[in-house]
Design a protein around this motif. Sequence first.
Motif, PDB file in Angstrom:
ATOM      1  N   GLY A  25       0.826  -1.204   0.000  1.00  0.00           N
ATOM      2  CA  GLY A  25       0.000   0.000   0.000  1.00  0.00           C
ATOM      3  C   GLY A  25       0.857   1.250   0.000  1.00  0.00           C
ATOM      4  N   ASP A  26       0.732   2.067   1.044  1.00  0.00           N
ATOM      5  CA  ASP A  26       1.513   3.299   1.124  1.00  0.00           C
ATOM      6  C   ASP A  26       2.759   3.124   1.988  1.00  0.00           C
ATOM      7  N   MET A  27       3.187   1.869   2.170  1.00  0.00           N
ATOM      8  CA  MET A  27       4.385   1.580   2.960  1.00  0.00           C
ATOM      9  C   MET A  27       5.345   0.670   2.204  1.00  0.00           C
ATOM     10  N   ILE A  28       6.625   0.778   2.542  1.00  0.00           N
ATOM     11  CA  ILE A  28       7.662  -0.110   2.033  1.00  0.00           C
ATOM     12  C   ILE A  28       8.215  -0.881   3.223  1.00  0.00           C
ATOM     13  N   VAL A  29       8.391  -2.191   3.055  1.00  0.00           N
ATOM     14  CA  VAL A  29       8.960  -3.015   4.115  1.00  0.00           C
ATOM     15  C   VAL A  29      10.258  -3.625   3.597  1.00  0.00           C
ATOM     16  N   SER A  30      11.308  -3.547   4.402  1.00  0.00           N
ATOM     17  CA  SER A  30      12.597  -4.114   4.027  1.00  0.00           C
ATOM     18  C   SER A  30      13.078  -5.073   5.106  1.00  0.00           C
ATOM     19  N   GLY A  31      13.750  -6.129   4.676  1.00  0.00           N
ATOM     20  CA  GLY A  31      14.338  -7.095   5.589  1.00  0.00           C
ATOM     21  C   GLY A  31      15.836  -7.163   5.378  1.00  0.00           C
ATOM     22  N   SER A  32      16.585  -7.324   6.448  1.00  0.00           N
ATOM     23  CA  SER A  32      18.033  -7.169   6.360  1.00  0.00           C
ATOM     24  C   SER A  32      18.780  -8.298   7.057  1.00  0.00           C
ATOM     25  N   ARG A  33      20.036  -8.418   6.682  1.00  0.00           N
ATOM     26  CA  ARG A  33      20.939  -9.347   7.350  1.00  0.00           C
ATOM     27  C   ARG A  33      21.198  -8.926   8.796  1.00  0.00           C
ATOM     28  N   ASP A  34      20.842  -7.692   9.156  1.00  0.00           N
ATOM     29  CA  ASP A  34      20.992  -7.269  10.559  1.00  0.00           C
ATOM     30  C   ASP A  34      19.909  -7.862  11.463  1.00  0.00           C
ATOM     31  N   GLY A  35      19.000  -8.681  10.889  1.00  0.00           N
ATOM     32  CA  GLY A  35      17.975  -9.363  11.675  1.00  0.00           C
ATOM     33  C   GLY A  35      16.708  -8.584  11.907  1.00  0.00           C
ATOM     34  N   THR A  36      16.593  -7.415  11.305  1.00  0.00           N
ATOM     35  CA  THR A  36      15.420  -6.568  11.535  1.00  0.00           C
ATOM     36  C   THR A  36      14.635  -6.338  10.249  1.00  0.00           C
ATOM     37  N   LEU A  37      13.393  -5.900  10.441  1.00  0.00           N
ATOM     38  CA  LEU A  37      12.573  -5.363   9.368  1.00  0.00           C
ATOM     39  C   LEU A  37      12.363  -3.887   9.650  1.00  0.00           C
ATOM     40  N   ARG A  38      12.254  -3.111   8.595  1.00  0.00           N
ATOM     41  CA  ARG A  38      11.902  -1.704   8.753  1.00  0.00           C
ATOM     42  C   ARG A  38      10.703  -1.389   7.870  1.00  0.00           C
ATOM     43  N   VAL A  39       9.780  -0.621   8.439  1.00  0.00           N
ATOM     44  CA  VAL A  39       8.601  -0.170   7.707  1.00  0.00           C
ATOM     45  C   VAL A  39       8.792   1.305   7.403  1.00  0.00           C
ATOM     46  N   TRP A  40       8.728   1.651   6.102  1.00  0.00           N
ATOM     47  CA  TRP A  40       9.007   3.012   5.650  1.00  0.00           C
ATOM     48  C   TRP A  40       7.753   3.622   5.039  1.00  0.00           C
ATOM     49  N   SER A  41       7.647   4.929   5.150  1.00  0.00           N
ATOM     50  CA  SER A  41       6.584   5.657   4.474  1.00  0.00           C
ATOM     51  C   SER A  41       6.941   5.799   3.007  1.00  0.00           C
ATOM     52  N   LEU A  42       6.043   5.364   2.124  1.00  0.00           N
ATOM     53  CA  LEU A  42       6.296   5.480   0.700  1.00  0.00           C
ATOM     54  C   LEU A  42       6.329   6.944   0.266  1.00  0.00           C
ATOM     55  N   GLU A  43       5.522   7.769   0.903  1.00  0.00           N
ATOM     56  CA  GLU A  43       5.439   9.178   0.505  1.00  0.00           C
ATOM     57  C   GLU A  43       6.607   9.999   1.043  1.00  0.00           C
ATOM     58  N   GLY A  44       6.897   9.842   2.338  1.00  0.00           N
ATOM     59  CA  GLY A  44       7.932  10.697   2.935  1.00  0.00           C
ATOM     60  C   GLY A  44       9.285  10.037   3.073  1.00  0.00           C
ATOM     61  N   GLY A  45       9.328   8.717   3.087  1.00  0.00           N
ATOM     62  CA  GLY A  45      10.596   8.017   3.201  1.00  0.00           C
ATOM     63  C   GLY A  45      11.066   7.800   4.625  1.00  0.00           C
ATOM     64  N   GLU A  46      10.324   8.278   5.621  1.00  0.00           N
ATOM     65  CA  GLU A  46      10.756   8.109   7.005  1.00  0.00           C
ATOM     66  C   GLU A  46      10.463   6.685   7.477  1.00  0.00           C
ATOM     67  N   CYS A  47      11.260   6.227   8.447  1.00  0.00           N
ATOM     68  CA  CYS A  47      11.063   4.899   9.030  1.00  0.00           C
ATOM     69  C   CYS A  47       9.942   4.970  10.055  1.00  0.00           C
ATOM     70  N   LEU A  48       8.879   4.203   9.826  1.00  0.00           N
ATOM     71  CA  LEU A  48       7.717   4.211  10.706  1.00  0.00           C
ATOM     72  C   LEU A  48       7.861   3.227  11.858  1.00  0.00           C
ATOM     73  N   HIS A  49       8.469   2.064  11.576  1.00  0.00           N
ATOM     74  CA  HIS A  49       8.635   1.035  12.602  1.00  0.00           C
ATOM     75  C   HIS A  49       9.947   0.283  12.373  1.00  0.00           C
ATOM     76  N   LEU A  50      10.580  -0.076  13.458  1.00  0.00           N
ATOM     77  CA  LEU A  50      11.703  -1.005  13.455  1.00  0.00           C
ATOM     78  C   LEU A  50      11.204  -2.298  14.088  1.00  0.00           C
ATOM     79  N   LEU A  51      11.120  -3.356  13.286  1.00  0.00           N
ATOM     80  CA  LEU A  51      10.547  -4.614  13.754  1.00  0.00           C
ATOM     81  C   LEU A  51      11.679  -5.556  14.159  1.00  0.00           C
ATOM     82  N   GLN A  52      11.764  -5.834  15.439  1.00  0.00           N
ATOM     83  CA  GLN A  52      12.823  -6.668  15.990  1.00  0.00           C
ATOM     84  C   GLN A  52      12.230  -7.941  16.604  1.00  0.00           C
ATOM     85  N   GLY A  53      12.946  -9.034  16.464  1.00  0.00           N
ATOM     86  CA  GLY A  53      12.464 -10.308  16.985  1.00  0.00           C
ATOM     87  C   GLY A  53      13.204 -11.490  16.404  1.00  0.00           C
ATOM     88  N   HIS A  54      13.580 -11.398  15.133  1.00  0.00           N
ATOM     89  CA  HIS A  54      14.398 -12.452  14.538  1.00  0.00           C
ATOM     90  C   HIS A  54      15.810 -12.401  15.128  1.00  0.00           C
TER      91      HIS A  54
END
Length: 302
Positions: A25-54
């Motif tokens: 939708g209006d968000m971008i989600v990225s997954g990384s070798r650092d073990g986290t996911l980040r949720v970004w705003s598609l419009e502004g580019g800011e990080c909305l959430h840092l998803l930690q658990g893996h």
Amino acid sequence: DLHSGERLRHLLGHTSTVRCVEICGDMIVSGSRDGTLRVWSLEGGECLHLLQGHTASVRCLCVGPTPETIVSGSYDNTCKLWHLVTGVCMRTFTGHTNKVYAVSSTSEHIYSGSLDGTVRAWDPLSGFSVKKFEGHRSLVGLVLSKEHLLKDSVVTGSTDGSLQLIKRNSFDDSFESTILPTAHPTSITSLDFNRNFLVTGSEGVVRLWSLQESSESSVAPPRLLANLIESVDMVWRVNVSDHLACIAYQFQGLTRLAVFNFAPQPQQVLIEMRAFKTSVISVNTTPGGASYHQNYYHYQQQ
């Protein structure tokens, strides 16, 4: 921007390699070798959430059973279901005995493929594994479902060259699967499908399969129709729409792009892409005998 080529956003935050990205939708989600996911705003580019658990690299992502959820697969042998708005981990799916390389989701189930050679179907509500498929003999790196095209169907591919078709019976919630153990002579590196056709690529060949042998009540192995491209070094990606198949591959050290048209009438848009037509063949691809024109256009990196 695809028209101008201008970079619109530069999303910074991960501390290691980014392995997977999904637009939700209006968000971008990225997954990384650092073990986290980040949720970004598609419009502004800011990080909305840092998803930690893996506890290890996040290898794969897919949109979850509902549009506001995302599924992640990790080298910690688990999958997780996250809520994109709240950033909360809703479920953790445990059962694989090795790294998770691929995930896909329908509205009813989540599917995952692992280095342990199995594919698992998960209940997103309970978090339990409802079925384990053991037909592959090696890493399952490709798991794909397209509920809007083939309801309750999943296609999986493995590094052992095997191809599996899974169907869920919506009446009794049972599963049926069929596997082609030697669909390719080498590792399957990419696959995609539409309502009628499946295209698979490996180290050496791109193949076209018919999916029309299966019905709503039974599953049948895909039927090989043709080798679309042969003697390739590597197939990077295949992408299939209703009438087109786009294939990115390497041949003699060059990256190339081939576009196949399976529509009853050739698509003029391909000619406008300044391709040069290398061959045109007509193949009979439907049980009813309808003839589809297979127009082949080829692009080479210059």
